[in-house]
Design an enzyme around this catalytic site. Structure first.
Site, PDB file in Angstrom:
ATOM      1  N   ARG A 116       0.809  -1.225   0.000  1.00 56.33           N
ATOM      2  CA  ARG A 116       0.000   0.000   0.000  1.00 56.33           C
ATOM      3  C   ARG A 116       0.845   1.280   0.000  1.00 56.33           C
ATOM      4  NH1 ARG A 116      -4.746   0.580   4.341  1.00 56.33           N
ATOM      5  NH2 ARG A 116      -3.077   0.647   5.883  1.00 56.33           N
ATOM      6  N   ARG A 161      -1.246  -5.102  14.364  1.00 54.96           N
ATOM      7  CA  ARG A 161      -2.532  -4.488  14.021  1.00 54.96           C
ATOM      8  C   ARG A 161      -3.603  -5.551  13.785  1.00 54.96           C
ATOM      9  NH1 ARG A 161      -0.582  -1.391   9.181  1.00 54.96           N
ATOM     10  NH2 ARG A 161      -2.761  -0.953   8.738  1.00 54.96           N
TER      11      ARG A 161
HETATM   12  P1  ADP Z   1      -5.956   0.394   9.209  1.00 54.98           P
HETATM   13  O1  ADP Z   1      -7.436   0.184   9.128  1.00 54.98           O
HETATM   14  O2  ADP Z   1      -5.254  -0.019   7.979  1.00 54.98           O
HETATM   15  O3  ADP Z   1      -5.340  -0.181  10.453  1.00 54.98           O
HETATM   16  P2  ADP Z   1      -6.201   3.187  10.116  1.00 54.98           P
HETATM   17  O4  ADP Z   1      -5.708   4.383   9.415  1.00 54.98           O
HETATM   18  O5  ADP Z   1      -7.670   3.053  10.326  1.00 54.98           O
HETATM   19  O6  ADP Z   1      -5.640   1.955   9.291  1.00 54.98           O
HETATM   20  O7  ADP Z   1      -5.503   3.089  11.559  1.00 54.98           O
HETATM   21  C1  ADP Z   1      -4.124   3.236  11.729  1.00 54.98           C
HETATM   22  C2  ADP Z   1      -3.773   3.245  13.213  1.00 54.98           C
HETATM   23  O8  ADP Z   1      -4.402   4.378  13.843  1.00 54.98           O
HETATM   24  C3  ADP Z   1      -4.264   2.055  14.015  1.00 54.98           C
HETATM   25  O9  ADP Z   1      -3.381   0.958  13.941  1.00 54.98           O
HETATM   26  C4  ADP Z   1      -4.318   2.660  15.432  1.00 54.98           C
HETATM   27  O10 ADP Z   1      -3.022   2.778  15.989  1.00 54.98           O
HETATM   28  C5  ADP Z   1      -4.830   4.060  15.157  1.00 54.98           C
HETATM   29  N1  ADP Z   1      -6.304   4.094  15.198  1.00 54.98           N
HETATM   30  C6  ADP Z   1      -7.132   4.389  14.156  1.00 54.98           C
HETATM   31  N2  ADP Z   1      -8.416   4.333  14.526  1.00 54.98           N
HETATM   32  C7  ADP Z   1      -8.408   3.974  15.840  1.00 54.98           C
HETATM   33  C8  ADP Z   1      -9.432   3.732  16.788  1.00 54.98           C
HETATM   34  N3  ADP Z   1     -10.736   3.823  16.474  1.00 54.98           N
HETATM   35  N4  ADP Z   1      -9.056   3.394  18.058  1.00 54.98           N
HETATM   36  C9  ADP Z   1      -7.775   3.296  18.403  1.00 54.98           C
HETATM   37  N5  ADP Z   1      -6.748   3.490  17.545  1.00 54.98           N
HETATM   38  C10 ADP Z   1      -7.059   3.828  16.270  1.00 54.98           C
END
Ligand code: ADP
Length: 211
Positions: free
Chosen positions: A125, A169
Site C-alpha cells: 500500500r 494491528r
Molecule cells: P488500518 O485500518 O489499515 O489499520 P487506520 O488508518 O484506520 O488503518 O488506523 C491506523 C492506526 O491508527 C491504528 O493501527 C491505530 O493505531 C490508530 N487508530 C485508528 N483508529 C483507531 C481507533 N478507532 N481506536 C484506536 N486506535 C485507532
C-alpha cells in the site's frame, strides 16, 4: 444515514469510503487519518497517538473518543465511520454521542476477507501525502509512479505498514474489534470483500444498501 465500515486493516474500508464520498455525498470520518493529521501538525493529541500507532497498537479509548466527539460537533449525519469504533468501549460511547445529537448508526457494513490477502495488500500500500487516497504497488498503480493521480501529491508508505507492525494491528483487530460484529448484529450487513476490485466492492455495497 450513518454507516460504519467494519473490517480488518487492509479489507478496503478506506478505498470504499473514497467511493461512497465521491459518488454518494457521504463524508468520511477516519480516525486513522485524523490521528495522522494531528501527527503531522505535531499537536499534543498527535504526539500522544503516535506512541501507540508507531507500534501498531490501538490509541487509548479516552483519546480516540474525545477526538470523535469533537468531530461530531461539526457534523453527525451522512457519515462513513472508517476505522471507528474499534473497541467495545468506543462502540458504546459512539451510541451515546450520537443519541445526544439526535442521531444514530443506521447500518454496519462488515467487509469479510481472507486473512492471507491482507498481508499482501498492506505491504504494497501507498497513500497520497495530501489527499490520503490509497494505491497499491501491484494492484492499483498510479498513472505516474510515486504520484497521486488526483492531486499530484507524493505517495508514501505508512510507517505502520511494515510486516511486524501489521501483525500487531491484525492481532488488535481480532481481539478488540472483531467482537463488534456481535455488538452490531441487528444492523450488520456482511459483504464479501475477497478477490474483488474497489469498483466491484463499491457495487456490492450499493446493492446491499438498496441504492
Ligand atoms: P488500518 O485500518 O489499515 O489499520 P487506520 O488508518 O484506520 O488503518 O488506523 C491506523 C492506526 O491508527 C491504528 O493501527 C491505530 O493505531 C490508530 N487508530 C485508528 N483508529 C483507531 C481507533 N478507532 N481506536 C484506536 N486506535 C485507532
Amino acid at each position: 444515514m450513518n454507516i460504519i465500515l467494519l473490517g480488518a486493516p487492509g479489507s478496503g474500508k478506506g478505498t470504499l469510503s473514497e467511493f461512497l464520498c465521491e459518488k454518494d455525498n457521504f463524508t468520511q470520518l477516519s480516525t486513522g487519518d485524523l490521528f495522522r493529521e494531528n501527527i503531522s501538525n505535531k499537536t499534543d493529541l498527535g504526539i500522544e497517538a503516535q506512541k501507540y500507532m508507531n507500534d501498531g497498537n490501538l490509541v487509548p479509548d479516552s483519546v480516540t473518543n474525545s477526538m470523535v466527539e469533537n468531530y461530531l460537533k461539526t457534523r453527525s449525519s451522512e457519515l462513513i465511520f472508517d476505522g471507528y469504533p474499534r473497541t467495545d468501549d468506543q462502540a458504546k460511547s459512539l451510541d451515546i454521542m450520537l443519541k445526544n445529537l439526535n442521531n444514530q448508526i443506521d447500518k454496519v457494513i462488515y467487509l469479510e476477507i481472507n486473512q492471507d490477502v491482507l498481508l499482501g495488500r498492506l505491504t504494497g500500500r501507498m497513500i497520497c501525502k495530501i489527499c490520503k487516497r490509497s494505491y497499491h504497488k501491484i494492484n492499483r498503480k498510479p498513472l505516474k509512479e510515486g504520484i497521486c493521480d488526483f492531486d499530484g501529491g507524493q505517495l508514501i508508505t505508512r510507517p505502520d505498514d511494515q510486516e511486524n507492525k501489521i501483525k500487531t494491528r491484525l492481532e488488535a483487530y481480532h481481539t478488540q474489534t472483531a467482537p463488534l460484529i456481535e455488538f452490531y448484529k441487528s444492523k450488520i450487513i456482511k459483504v464479501d470483500a475477497d478477490k474483488c476490485s474497489p469498483e466491484e466492492l463499491y457495487n456490492r455495497v450499493k446493492k446491499v444498501l438498496g441504492s
